[in-house]
Design a protein around this motif. Structure first.
Motif, PDB file in Angstrom:
ATOM      1  N   GLU A   1       0.905  -1.233  -0.005  1.00  0.00           N
ATOM      2  CA  GLU A   1       0.049  -0.062   0.054  1.00  0.00           C
ATOM      3  C   GLU A   1       0.868   1.250  -0.161  1.00  0.00           C
ATOM      4  O   GLU A   1       0.388   2.543  -0.068  1.00  0.00           O
ATOM      5  CB  GLU A   1      -0.957   0.151   1.156  1.00  0.00           C
ATOM      6  CG  GLU A   1      -0.227   0.012   2.458  1.00  0.00           C
ATOM      7  CD  GLU A   1       0.167  -1.379   3.091  1.00  0.00           C
ATOM      8  OE1 GLU A   1       0.243  -1.481   4.379  1.00  0.00           O
ATOM      9  OE2 GLU A   1      -0.035  -2.159   2.363  1.00  0.00           O
ATOM     10  N   CYS A   2       2.366   1.297   0.142  1.00  0.00           N
ATOM     11  CA  CYS A   2       3.116   2.369   0.243  1.00  0.00           C
ATOM     12  C   CYS A   2       4.028   2.597  -0.791  1.00  0.00           C
ATOM     13  O   CYS A   2       4.490   3.587  -1.210  1.00  0.00           O
ATOM     14  CB  CYS A   2       3.741   2.138   1.247  1.00  0.00           C
ATOM     15  SG  CYS A   2       3.040   2.184   3.223  1.00  0.00           S
ATOM     16  N   GLY A   3       3.982   1.652  -1.599  1.00  0.00           N
ATOM     17  CA  GLY A   3       4.864   1.775  -2.895  1.00  0.00           C
ATOM     18  C   GLY A   3       4.296   2.173  -4.164  1.00  0.00           C
ATOM     19  O   GLY A   3       3.220   2.691  -4.175  1.00  0.00           O
ATOM     20  N   PRO A   4       5.252   2.416  -5.481  1.00  0.00           N
ATOM     21  CA  PRO A   4       6.329   1.800  -5.429  1.00  0.00           C
ATOM     22  C   PRO A   4       7.536   2.975  -4.805  1.00  0.00           C
ATOM     23  O   PRO A   4       7.188   3.867  -4.296  1.00  0.00           O
ATOM     24  CB  PRO A   4       6.680   1.609  -6.958  1.00  0.00           C
ATOM     25  CG  PRO A   4       5.891   2.850  -7.446  1.00  0.00           C
ATOM     26  CD  PRO A   4       4.643   2.894  -6.693  1.00  0.00           C
ATOM     27  N   PHE A   5       8.856   2.485  -4.747  1.00  0.00           N
ATOM     28  CA  PHE A   5       9.909   3.302  -4.412  1.00  0.00           C
ATOM     29  C   PHE A   5       9.938   4.561  -5.056  1.00  0.00           C
ATOM     30  O   PHE A   5       9.659   4.629  -6.432  1.00  0.00           O
ATOM     31  CB  PHE A   5      11.227   2.753  -4.332  1.00  0.00           C
ATOM     32  CG  PHE A   5      11.270   1.647  -3.062  1.00  0.00           C
ATOM     33  CD1 PHE A   5      11.776   2.166  -1.922  1.00  0.00           C
ATOM     34  CD2 PHE A   5      11.164   0.198  -3.442  1.00  0.00           C
ATOM     35  CE1 PHE A   5      12.175   1.225  -0.749  1.00  0.00           C
ATOM     36  CE2 PHE A   5      11.302  -0.489  -2.259  1.00  0.00           C
ATOM     37  CZ  PHE A   5      11.685  -0.249  -1.173  1.00  0.00           C
ATOM     38  N   SER A   6      10.269   5.684  -4.524  1.00  0.00           N
ATOM     39  CA  SER A   6      10.470   7.074  -5.135  1.00  0.00           C
ATOM     40  C   SER A   6      11.798   7.271  -5.870  1.00  0.00           C
ATOM     41  O   SER A   6      12.726   6.243  -5.553  1.00  0.00           O
ATOM     42  CB  SER A   6      10.030   8.049  -4.237  1.00  0.00           C
ATOM     43  OG  SER A   6      11.378   8.353  -3.154  1.00  0.00           O
ATOM     44  N   GLU A   7      11.779   7.975  -6.891  1.00  0.00           N
ATOM     45  CA  GLU A   7      13.017   8.276  -7.414  1.00  0.00           C
ATOM     46  C   GLU A   7      14.145   8.872  -6.444  1.00  0.00           C
ATOM     47  O   GLU A   7      15.352   8.768  -6.607  1.00  0.00           O
ATOM     48  CB  GLU A   7      12.962   9.100  -8.901  1.00  0.00           C
ATOM     49  CG  GLU A   7      12.065   8.680  -9.866  1.00  0.00           C
ATOM     50  CD  GLU A   7      12.111   9.396 -10.797  1.00  0.00           C
ATOM     51  OE1 GLU A   7      12.521  10.517 -10.924  1.00  0.00           O
ATOM     52  OE2 GLU A   7      11.237   9.036 -12.183  1.00  0.00           O
ATOM     53  N   LYS A   8      13.477   9.577  -5.405  1.00  0.00           N
ATOM     54  CA  LYS A   8      14.261  10.220  -4.399  1.00  0.00           C
ATOM     55  C   LYS A   8      15.076   9.073  -3.728  1.00  0.00           C
ATOM     56  O   LYS A   8      16.393   8.966  -3.370  1.00  0.00           O
ATOM     57  CB  LYS A   8      13.531  11.090  -3.463  1.00  0.00           C
ATOM     58  CG  LYS A   8      14.404  11.889  -2.482  1.00  0.00           C
ATOM     59  CD  LYS A   8      13.582  12.552  -1.661  1.00  0.00           C
ATOM     60  CE  LYS A   8      14.431  13.356  -0.365  1.00  0.00           C
ATOM     61  NZ  LYS A   8      13.516  14.159   0.315  1.00  0.00           N
ATOM     62  N   ALA A   9      14.480   8.088  -3.360  1.00  0.00           N
ATOM     63  CA  ALA A   9      14.918   6.969  -2.666  1.00  0.00           C
ATOM     64  C   ALA A   9      15.893   6.364  -3.443  1.00  0.00           C
ATOM     65  O   ALA A   9      17.030   5.843  -2.958  1.00  0.00           O
ATOM     66  CB  ALA A   9      13.768   5.987  -2.329  1.00  0.00           C
ATOM     67  N   VAL A  10      15.595   5.969  -4.775  1.00  0.00           N
ATOM     68  CA  VAL A  10      16.829   5.456  -5.621  1.00  0.00           C
ATOM     69  C   VAL A  10      18.011   6.198  -5.740  1.00  0.00           C
ATOM     70  O   VAL A  10      19.104   5.851  -5.472  1.00  0.00           O
ATOM     71  CB  VAL A  10      16.218   5.295  -7.155  1.00  0.00           C
ATOM     72  CG1 VAL A  10      17.276   4.860  -8.092  1.00  0.00           C
ATOM     73  CG2 VAL A  10      15.174   4.364  -7.169  1.00  0.00           C
ATOM     74  N   ALA A  11      17.748   7.490  -5.908  1.00  0.00           N
ATOM     75  CA  ALA A  11      19.003   8.480  -5.760  1.00  0.00           C
ATOM     76  C   ALA A  11      19.860   8.373  -4.501  1.00  0.00           C
ATOM     77  O   ALA A  11      21.114   8.646  -4.495  1.00  0.00           O
ATOM     78  CB  ALA A  11      18.402   9.993  -6.032  1.00  0.00           C
ATOM     79  N   ARG A  12      19.151   8.251  -3.141  1.00  0.00           N
ATOM     80  CA  ARG A  12      19.912   8.152  -2.200  1.00  0.00           C
ATOM     81  C   ARG A  12      20.432   6.944  -1.801  1.00  0.00           C
ATOM     82  O   ARG A  12      21.856   6.979  -1.428  1.00  0.00           O
ATOM     83  CB  ARG A  12      18.703   8.221  -1.073  1.00  0.00           C
ATOM     84  CG  ARG A  12      19.525   8.080   0.285  1.00  0.00           C
ATOM     85  CD  ARG A  12      20.211   9.475   0.609  1.00  0.00           C
ATOM     86  NE  ARG A  12      20.729   9.240   1.984  1.00  0.00           N
ATOM     87  CZ  ARG A  12      22.156   9.464   2.275  1.00  0.00           C
ATOM     88  NH1 ARG A  12      23.112   9.908   1.272  1.00  0.00           N
ATOM     89  NH2 ARG A  12      22.556   9.476   3.588  1.00  0.00           N
ATOM     90  N   MET A  13      20.160   5.828  -2.328  1.00  0.00           N
ATOM     91  CA  MET A  13      20.735   4.434  -2.387  1.00  0.00           C
ATOM     92  C   MET A  13      22.228   4.499  -3.215  1.00  0.00           C
ATOM     93  O   MET A  13      23.216   4.038  -2.986  1.00  0.00           O
ATOM     94  CB  MET A  13      19.962   3.521  -2.755  1.00  0.00           C
ATOM     95  CG  MET A  13      19.125   3.121  -1.745  1.00  0.00           C
ATOM     96  SD  MET A  13      19.484   2.877   0.111  1.00  0.00           S
ATOM     97  CE  MET A  13      20.871   1.598  -0.092  1.00  0.00           C
TER      98      MET A  13
END
Length: 369
Positions: free
Chosen positions: A140-152
């Motif tokens: 119910e919370c996804g998908p991951f954001s592009e911001k999360a990808v950039a942080r990783m």
């Protein structure tokens, strides 16, 4: 504040690399950084069983994953390596919406446990092993954001090096320097706070004269450029900073093996295992098993996708002008990317870069023939 946070996470992953029972806590710390439910580190090695460590909240499901054989049937790592090797990507970056509805791992494992969304990265190491970071998010919370990808992807270099060491230690507890170096299974040396070599294993001793100990027990690399990069990296690590180049190429003449020296900081509680030491040097013979390709090389030196393409074109014999035409960018942009590639690989000139990339690749090709 961001820089301090990066340092804290980096220190913790290097600590866990030497004391693997800390990985579940570190996985939780990484998950909190991007709002994920869980994080797991998975190792797939030729002829070896799947190994993993993870956030405690997902451990039971990881056991199910291990027993299910999904790791052998999943297309996710393969697609990740094809699309953007050594970079974090989301499931929605790898599959179309239609493909996701029938994708194997999602259908058989992730949707039934309410964690339908995944982000991850697959890294190939020179021995042929594959290690994977996998992060899950509630349906119910996804998908991951592009911001999360950039942080990783900002944290990626330290995560990759720490995971490399952790997979060599077998994701198990290490009780002593001797046991730790034995578990690593590659040529290794513990570097003391004063810069001296305080312990080595048999694999390290066998590398002489390419890599050895010299006067005052200092680590000596029989290559001036590599020695200079090593000294610079060690100086940065000793004062608590991350060195810009921590995977150092050793390009040899004659018939000697081509090597990569990985210099990994020893942080926090890991110093209880590696007492009065600041770093662990792990030396990888490139292409020892399996084929070595550009994905491995780019992963070792943390090249961006564009830098990797430029490096590939230069290594294939194209000039800067020809690369600019093929990539439809200016010569100045090519030179800018090439300058960054030089910095990350330790090469000083194009001929050195070509010798490094083609030489390393040719080793892998020779081994697999």
């Amino acid at each position: 504040m961001q820089k301090n946070n990066d340092s804290d996470i980096s220190d913790r992953v290097y600590e866990a690399a030497a004391i693997p029972e800390l990985w579940p806590e570190v996985c939780d710390r990484i998950s909190r950084e991007i709002g994920a439910y869980s994080t797991a580190v998975i190792t797939l090695a030729p002829g070896a069983p799947l190994r993993w460590t993870s956030s405690a909240c997902i451990a039971e499901h990881m056991e199910t994953y291990e027993k299910s054989g999904l790791a052998d049937r999943s297309e996710r790592p393969k697609r990740g390596l094809e699309k953007a090797p050594n970079f974090f990507l989301r499931d929605v970056d790898l599959f179309t919406t239609k493909e996701l509805t029938t994708e194997l791992v999602r259908r058989e494992l992730l949707e039934p446990i309410g964690l339908a969304w995944e982000m991850g990265a697959a890294f190939m190491e020179p021995s042929g092993s594959l290690f994977i970071f996998s992060q899950l998010m509630k349906t119910e919370c996804g998908p991951f954001s592009e911001k999360a990808v950039a942080r990783m992807n900002q944290l990626k270099p330290d995560l990759a090096r720490a995971a490399f060491l952790a997979t060599r230690l077998g994701l198990r507890e290490a009780q002593s320097i001797a046991q730790s170096l034995s578990l690593v299974g590659l040529a290794s040396a513990v570097i003391g706070d004063d810069g001296s070599v305080v312990a080595t294993n048999e694999e390290f001793e066998a590398l002489a004269p390419q890599v050895s100990t010299g006067a005052n027990d200092r680590l000596i690399i029989n290559n001036p450029n590599a020695q200079a990069l090593y000294a610079s990296a060690l100086a940065q690590i000793k004062i608590g900073f991350a060195a810009p180049v921590q995977s150092i190429p050793v390009v040899s003449r004659d018939d000697l093996k081509r090597l990569i020296v990985h210099l990994m900081p020893i942080r926090r509680a890991a110093r209880d295992v590696f007492q009065r030491s600041c770093a662990l040097a792990v030396i990888t013979p490139v292409g020892e098993t399996g084929s070595t390709d550009m994905r491995v090389i780019c992963g070792l030196f943390d090249l961006t996708k564009t830098e990797a393409i430029v490096a590939q074109k230069i290594a294939s014999g194209l000039s800067i002008e020809e690369v600019a035409i093929v990539m439809r960018i200016s010569r100045e942009t090519v030179r800018s990317h090439l300058k960054s590639v030089f910095h990350k690989t330790g090469a000083k000139r194009q001929v050195q870069l070509v010798r490094l990339l083609v030489g390393l690749r040719s080793v892998g090709e020779h081994v697999t023939r």
